[in-house]
Write an enzyme that holds these catalytic residues in place. Structure first.
Site, mmCIF file in Angstrom:
data_model
loop_
_atom_site.group_PDB
_atom_site.id
_atom_site.type_symbol
_atom_site.label_atom_id
_atom_site.label_comp_id
_atom_site.label_asym_id
_atom_site.label_seq_id
_atom_site.Cartn_x
_atom_site.Cartn_y
_atom_site.Cartn_z
ATOM 1 N N SER A 6 0.850 -1.191 0.000
ATOM 2 C CA SER A 6 0.000 0.000 0.000
ATOM 3 C C SER A 6 0.885 1.240 0.000
ATOM 4 C CB SER A 6 -0.944 0.001 1.208
ATOM 5 O OG SER A 6 -0.224 -0.184 2.424
ATOM 6 N N ASP A 99 -2.874 14.727 15.622
ATOM 7 C CA ASP A 99 -2.009 15.660 16.342
ATOM 8 C C ASP A 99 -2.783 16.896 16.761
ATOM 9 O OD1 ASP A 99 0.264 14.056 15.984
ATOM 10 O OD2 ASP A 99 0.548 14.876 13.969
ATOM 11 N N PHE A 207 12.489 15.240 10.656
ATOM 12 C CA PHE A 207 11.175 14.617 10.810
ATOM 13 C C PHE A 207 11.240 13.474 11.815
ATOM 14 C CE2 PHE A 207 7.663 11.855 9.144
ATOM 15 C CZ PHE A 207 6.631 12.709 9.517
ATOM 16 N N HIS A 257 3.873 -0.951 3.806
ATOM 17 C CA HIS A 257 3.115 0.284 3.601
ATOM 18 C C HIS A 257 4.130 1.399 3.371
ATOM 19 C CE1 HIS A 257 -0.195 3.136 3.949
ATOM 20 N NE2 HIS A 257 0.478 3.816 4.863
#
Length: 276
Positions: A6, A99, A207, A257
């Site tokens: 995916s 978030d 990140f 994924h």
């Protein structure tokens, strides 16, 4: 292909960006993915763009899953979104806590945890949606302990979720230990590793720091040695992530994924080397 594949996108901000994304989707469609997914900004901040992106992506692949988060939204708003997605023919959701936008407190949300949202989806929509939920092999950065994080994932499955999608990681032992801990608690749900291609050293480290993903010291050192050579970073990154995927699949991971960052080439390079 026995493994489920995916791909995840984020909603573009412009019409041109959406057209470019549809081009990326066309390239990835050749790999027969099970589904695409599209993220949802903090507190629902990208709601309209997410809805628009999902509609466009579904024209080419019906199994496209919107992210659905509960922070910053009322029960009625969430039920309205569920009705919209059901009416549009969506059958899969990525269900998350979400978030907090800057300046927002939890008191402004009627639901506070992802298992509450999973429960609301099942109560409101029955078995219509297949639900993917977040998993954290290296522990959620806000979790009180590893055991508490394991218990929270199990609560999401017990509330009605079907599968886990992990935060990206570069340590296969973390994934194996996470699965073992879940099985010891009687949780047998499939957990699909999230895969992040390595494209830019500074962006990856920034990140990773913000989301709690560990980048091993040896990998940081090697990437820093190469950071001024973009082609070398991409080649080395492809090699590292391909080997990561090979080890995960050999361990019995049910699929992969990919966090595509709205690009096709990095993910396709990994899939080519994997023979998928």
């Amino acid at each position: 292909m026995s493994q489920r594949i995916s791909f995840e996108f984020f909603p573009p901000k412009t019409a041109d960006g959406l057209q470019k994304l549809l081009g990326v989707q066309q390239q990835l469609l050749a790999r027969n993915p099970m589904f695409f997914s599209c993220t949802y900004g903090a507190g629902g901040s990208t709601r309209d763009n997410t809805l628009r992106t999902i509609d466009a992506l579904r024209e080419h692949h019906p199994d496209t899953a919107p992210h659905l988060s509960c922070i910053g939204q009322t029960r009625d708003e969430l039920r309205g979104l569920l009705d919209h997605y059901r009416d549009q023919g969506v059958r899969r959701l990525v269900v998350l806590r979400g978030d907090l936008p800057s300046g927002m407190g939890y008191a402004q949300s009627e639901l506070r945890f992802a298992d509450d949202l999973v429960r609301l989806v099942r109560e409101h929509s029955g078995e219509h949606f297949e639900m993917e939920v977040a998993a954290y092999p290296e522990m959620h950065p806000q979790a009180r302990s590893f055991d508490d994080d394991i218990a929270h994932f199990k609560r999401k499955i017990d509330a009605g979720a079907n599968n886990g999608l992990t935060q990206y990681f570069y340590n296969t032992d973390a994934y194996g230990f996470y699965l073992d801990a879940l099985r010891k608690q009687g949780c047998e749900a499939p957990v699909y590793p999230g895969i992040m291609p390595i494209l830019n050293v500074a962006n990856l480290l920034r990140f990773s720091h913000s989301c709690g993903a560990d980048v091993p010291r040896w990998l940081v050192s090697k990437l820093n040695d190469l950071k001024d050579d973009e082609a070398a970073v991409k080649e080395f990154g492809t090699e590292v992530v391909t080997k990561l995927c090979e080890r995960l699949l050999a361990m019995g991971a049910p699929g992969l994924h990919f966090y595509t960052m709205n690009q096709a080439a990095p993910t396709l390079a990994i899939l080519d080397r994997l023979g998928l």
